[in-house]
Write an enzyme that holds these catalytic residues in place. Sequence first.
Site, short mmCIF file in Angstrom:
data_model
loop_
_atom_site.label_atom_id
_atom_site.label_comp_id
_atom_site.label_asym_id
_atom_site.label_seq_id
_atom_site.Cartn_x
_atom_site.Cartn_y
_atom_site.Cartn_z
N GLY A 45 34.83 43.02 38.30
CA GLY A 45 34.37 44.33 37.87
C GLY A 45 32.95 44.73 38.21
O GLY A 45 32.66 45.90 38.39
N ASP A 101 30.08 44.87 34.04
CA ASP A 101 30.40 46.29 34.15
C ASP A 101 30.64 46.93 32.79
O ASP A 101 30.19 48.02 32.51
CB ASP A 101 31.60 46.53 35.07
CG ASP A 101 32.74 45.58 34.76
OD1 ASP A 101 32.57 44.36 34.97
OD2 ASP A 101 33.80 46.03 34.28
N ASP A 104 33.69 45.35 26.10
CA ASP A 104 34.73 46.02 25.33
C ASP A 104 34.94 45.21 24.04
O ASP A 104 34.19 45.37 23.08
CB ASP A 104 35.97 46.09 26.23
CG ASP A 104 37.05 47.00 25.71
OD1 ASP A 104 37.36 46.94 24.51
OD2 ASP A 104 37.62 47.77 26.49
N VAL A 154 38.69 53.09 30.84
CA VAL A 154 37.94 53.62 31.98
C VAL A 154 38.20 52.84 33.26
O VAL A 154 38.56 51.66 33.23
CB VAL A 154 36.42 53.65 31.70
CG1 VAL A 154 36.07 54.68 30.65
CG2 VAL A 154 35.89 52.28 31.29
N ARG A 166 39.06 50.56 41.66
CA ARG A 166 37.72 49.95 41.65
C ARG A 166 36.79 50.70 42.60
O ARG A 166 35.58 50.69 42.44
CB ARG A 166 37.78 48.49 42.11
CG ARG A 166 38.50 47.56 41.14
CD ARG A 166 38.18 46.12 41.50
NE ARG A 166 39.10 45.17 40.91
CZ ARG A 166 38.95 44.60 39.71
NH1 ARG A 166 37.91 44.89 38.98
NH2 ARG A 166 39.84 43.74 39.27
#
Length: 182
Positions: A45, A101, A104, A154, A166
């Site tokens: 990510g 990135d 969460d 997202v 990506r």
Amino acid sequence: MSQPYEIEQLISAKSIAARIETLSREIQRAFRDTDKLVVVGLLRGSFVFIADLVRELDLPVEVDFLETSSYGDSMVSSREVRILKDLRGEIEGRDVLVVEDIVDTGHTLSHVLHLLESRHPRRLETIALLDKPSRRETDVKATWTGFEIPDEFVVGYGIDFAQRNRNLPYIGCVRFIDATET
Ligand code: PRP
Ligand code: MN
Ligand code: MG
């Protein structure tokens, strides 16, 4: 079979670039006494973010990568963080900046920080482009955060949904299209 979806822009490429410029100045200040900073990107990510971030840093840096996976092709965290590829270099006694990135649930970052802490770096800080605090399941917070975002799935700027999207230059939210609605 995957459900069709659209992507709605949440953060533009321009806003991301502006935020990175500001953050890189803060990071430069924080590490101005560091001899050679080790910037560690969490694959996959963070590959876009780390590329943009290190090019804004006017500091001697070394770039290394750690590959973790917890979502796979799913939309929910497996809560099991697998290390798929370890760092190439040693970090003992070094100043390390972990680049993520998105934070969460926090399981990925918390797992990685425990792992790296056990190798006794001199200093260990983190930067996350996105933070979704409403979803946190662990007690972890990045030293620097780009944007706090609401509880949306997202994609883009390195972040995937089932390995796709990506390559989008901006951050967008996934909106499922209800086939019965038309
Ligand atoms: C995603 C994302 C973060 C992590 C955040 O990685 O890139 O690394 O999940 O979620 P958490 O805070 O709930 O752990 P993923 O496991 O999808 O692997 P990828 O980076 O290869 O897409
Ligand atoms: Mn990741
Ligand atoms: Mg992923």
